[in-house]
Design a protein around this motif. Structure first.
Motif, PDB file in Angstrom:
ATOM      1  N   ALA A  70       0.865  -1.181   0.000  1.00 63.81           N
ATOM      2  CA  ALA A  70       0.000   0.000   0.000  1.00 63.81           C
ATOM      3  C   ALA A  70       0.896   1.224   0.000  1.00 63.81           C
ATOM      4  O   ALA A  70       1.717   1.387   0.888  1.00 63.81           O
ATOM      5  N   GLU A  71       0.749   2.059  -1.036  1.00 64.80           N
ATOM      6  CA  GLU A  71       1.613   3.238  -1.100  1.00 64.80           C
ATOM      7  C   GLU A  71       1.201   4.255  -0.056  1.00 64.80           C
ATOM      8  O   GLU A  71       2.027   4.935   0.521  1.00 64.80           O
ATOM      9  N   ASN A  72      -0.088   4.360   0.186  1.00 62.75           N
ATOM     10  CA  ASN A  72      -0.594   5.330   1.137  1.00 62.75           C
ATOM     11  C   ASN A  72      -1.340   4.603   2.254  1.00 62.75           C
ATOM     12  O   ASN A  72      -2.402   4.049   2.027  1.00 62.75           O
ATOM     13  N   GLY A  73      -0.757   4.614   3.441  1.00 62.85           N
ATOM     14  CA  GLY A  73      -1.367   3.914   4.559  1.00 62.85           C
ATOM     15  C   GLY A  73      -2.665   4.508   5.043  1.00 62.85           C
ATOM     16  O   GLY A  73      -3.381   3.886   5.818  1.00 62.85           O
ATOM     17  N   ALA A  74      -2.988   5.730   4.581  1.00 62.69           N
ATOM     18  CA  ALA A  74      -4.231   6.365   5.022  1.00 62.69           C
ATOM     19  C   ALA A  74      -5.435   5.757   4.325  1.00 62.69           C
ATOM     20  O   ALA A  74      -6.555   5.881   4.806  1.00 62.69           O
ATOM     21  N   VAL A  75      -5.200   5.137   3.173  1.00 62.53           N
ATOM     22  CA  VAL A  75      -6.301   4.557   2.413  1.00 62.53           C
ATOM     23  C   VAL A  75      -5.874   3.182   1.908  1.00 62.53           C
ATOM     24  O   VAL A  75      -5.212   3.073   0.892  1.00 62.53           O
ATOM     25  N   VAL A  76      -6.223   2.154   2.647  1.00 68.00           N
ATOM     26  CA  VAL A  76      -5.900   0.801   2.235  1.00 68.00           C
ATOM     27  C   VAL A  76      -7.211   0.050   2.003  1.00 68.00           C
ATOM     28  O   VAL A  76      -7.944  -0.219   2.940  1.00 68.00           O
ATOM     29  N   PRO A  77      -7.517  -0.264   0.734  1.00 69.14           N
ATOM     30  CA  PRO A  77      -8.767  -0.979   0.482  1.00 69.14           C
ATOM     31  C   PRO A  77      -8.686  -2.427   0.963  1.00 69.14           C
ATOM     32  O   PRO A  77      -7.709  -3.118   0.696  1.00 69.14           O
ATOM     33  N   VAL A  78      -9.679  -2.854   1.717  1.00 68.92           N
ATOM     34  CA  VAL A  78      -9.721  -4.213   2.236  1.00 68.92           C
ATOM     35  C   VAL A  78     -11.092  -4.803   1.939  1.00 68.92           C
ATOM     36  O   VAL A  78     -12.116  -4.175   2.189  1.00 68.92           O
ATOM     37  N   GLN A  79     -11.068  -5.994   1.366  1.00 74.49           N
ATOM     38  CA  GLN A  79     -12.319  -6.685   1.079  1.00 74.49           C
ATOM     39  C   GLN A  79     -12.252  -8.062   1.729  1.00 74.49           C
ATOM     40  O   GLN A  79     -11.251  -8.758   1.610  1.00 74.49           O
ATOM     41  N   VAL A  80     -13.295  -8.429   2.455  1.00 76.54           N
ATOM     42  CA  VAL A  80     -13.339  -9.734   3.104  1.00 76.54           C
ATOM     43  C   VAL A  80     -14.531 -10.496   2.556  1.00 76.54           C
ATOM     44  O   VAL A  80     -15.653  -9.996   2.543  1.00 76.54           O
ATOM     45  N   LYS A  81     -14.250 -11.714   2.082  1.00 76.01           N
ATOM     46  CA  LYS A  81     -15.298 -12.531   1.508  1.00 76.01           C
ATOM     47  C   LYS A  81     -15.166 -13.922   2.113  1.00 76.01           C
ATOM     48  O   LYS A  81     -14.060 -14.454   2.229  1.00 76.01           O
ATOM     49  N   THR A  82     -16.268 -14.514   2.518  1.00 74.85           N
ATOM     50  CA  THR A  82     -16.189 -15.843   3.098  1.00 74.85           C
ATOM     51  C   THR A  82     -17.313 -16.722   2.579  1.00 74.85           C
ATOM     52  O   THR A  82     -18.406 -16.248   2.288  1.00 74.85           O
ATOM     53  N   SER A  83     -17.002 -18.022   2.463  1.00 72.47           N
ATOM     54  CA  SER A  83     -18.022 -18.965   2.021  1.00 72.47           C
ATOM     55  C   SER A  83     -18.628 -19.713   3.206  1.00 72.47           C
ATOM     56  O   SER A  83     -19.469 -20.581   3.041  1.00 72.47           O
ATOM     57  N   PHE A 114     -19.799 -10.926   2.989  1.00 74.30           N
ATOM     58  CA  PHE A 114     -18.976 -10.047   2.165  1.00 74.30           C
ATOM     59  C   PHE A 114     -19.013  -8.632   2.721  1.00 74.30           C
ATOM     60  O   PHE A 114     -20.097  -8.100   2.966  1.00 74.30           O
ATOM     61  N   VAL A 115     -17.854  -8.039   2.958  1.00 75.47           N
ATOM     62  CA  VAL A 115     -17.790  -6.617   3.268  1.00 75.47           C
ATOM     63  C   VAL A 115     -16.532  -6.035   2.643  1.00 75.47           C
ATOM     64  O   VAL A 115     -15.546  -6.732   2.434  1.00 75.47           O
ATOM     65  N   ALA A 116     -16.587  -4.764   2.331  1.00 73.51           N
ATOM     66  CA  ALA A 116     -15.417  -4.083   1.802  1.00 73.51           C
ATOM     67  C   ALA A 116     -15.404  -2.671   2.354  1.00 73.51           C
ATOM     68  O   ALA A 116     -16.456  -2.047   2.512  1.00 73.51           O
ATOM     69  N   THR A 117     -14.218  -2.191   2.676  1.00 76.50           N
ATOM     70  CA  THR A 117     -14.077  -0.818   3.127  1.00 76.50           C
ATOM     71  C   THR A 117     -12.634  -0.387   2.918  1.00 76.50           C
ATOM     72  O   THR A 117     -11.850  -1.103   2.285  1.00 76.50           O
ATOM     73  N   ARG A 118     -12.307   0.783   3.420  1.00 78.69           N
ATOM     74  CA  ARG A 118     -10.923   1.263   3.326  1.00 78.69           C
ATOM     75  C   ARG A 118     -10.470   1.641   4.722  1.00 78.69           C
ATOM     76  O   ARG A 118     -11.206   2.294   5.453  1.00 78.69           O
TER      77      ARG A 118
END
Lengths: 153, 104
Positions: A70-83, A114-118
């Motif tokens: 991540a070049e910028n630690g202030a905005v790290v996109p994270v997506q979590v998906k589970t079955s 499923f959730v995604a955020t930054r």
């Protein structure tokens, strides 16, 4: 500017006790539901116990999508998906942040796993996803390298 | 201060994906004002609620470690076109906002 108008409004309503208590109670009611101890915890295990998670077992059914670097630690996109079936909550933690817990998503009814955020990351650290399903907790982690931290000034 | 939410929901095979962008400073309380040297007080979203036809499917609790102008996405089943999706948030200073959209 906004605070001034708020103060004026509160003072104007000062005579009407009901209005004041109603105005002051609503933000507090919100705070009560928010797990303060979990968010202020300094370690991953303390944060998880604040959320009511004791031990979690590693699971391959959780996929974390986050950048390797991540070049910028202030905005790290994270997506979590589970079955995993019957997911009730997904928590996202950054192990080496001062306060590891970033977000906890409670999923209800027909919600999918499923959730995604930054999120903000202060330095290179594993990102941990903890999934609660059917009274059990499962976790997965992914290392994210941070070149510029996002928690300082 | 604009309190805006950009909200979108699209359905595919009965599963709706909701995507939202919220305009919010998300101050951690650890940052210092460069001019005065004083700490900027914490100001961040604590709870985010997502509703499908008025029924809550997602209730998120956030800490200050969620990025400025947060992005949030979640999915739920049993969606059809035209359903209502509502997203609302409230922050540690008692501020709140909400937005509604239709699934498409």
């Amino acid at each position: 500017m906004q605070r001034r108008t708020f103060m004026k409004g509160t003072l104007a309503a000062g005579g009407v006790a009901v209005a004041v208590s109603a105005g002051l109670l609503s933000p507090r009611a919100v705070l009560a539901a928010w797990p303060k101890s979990a968010f202020e915890a300094k370690s991953v295990s303390d944060a998880l116990s604040g959320l009511g998670v004791g031990t979690s077992s590693a699971s391959g059914d959780i996929k974390i999508k986050a950048p390797d670097i991540a070049e910028n630690g202030a905005v790290v996109p994270v997506q979590v998906k589970t079955s995993i079936a019957g997911v009730t909550s997904i928590a996202i933690l950054t192990e080496k942040n001062a306060n590891p817990l970033a977000a906890n998503f409670n999923l209800k009814g027909s919600a999918k796993g499923f959730v995604a955020t930054r999120i903000k990351m202060s330095k290179t650290s594993p990102v941990i996803a903890v999934v609660k399903a059917g009274g059990k907790a499962y976790s997965a982690r992914k290392e994210v390298k941070v070149t510029i931290g996002g928690c300082g000034g | 201060m604009a309190k805006k939410i950009r909200l979108r929901a699209s359905a595919k095979g009965g599963v709706a994906t909701v995507k939202a962008l919220i305009t919010h400073p998300m101050e951690t309380g650890n940052r210092k004002d460069k001019k005065t040297g004083k700490k900027i007080p914490a100001h961040f979203i604590q709870t985010v609620s997502g509703k499908h036809n008025g029924k809550e499917v997602m209730l998120a609790e956030w800490g200050p470690a969620v990025s400025k102008n947060p992005y949030v996405s979640f999915q739920f089943a049993g969606a059809s076109k035209g359903d209502t999706v509502e997203l609302s948030w409230s922050d540690n200073k008692g501020g709140s906002a909400s937005a509604t959209t239709k699934v498409r």
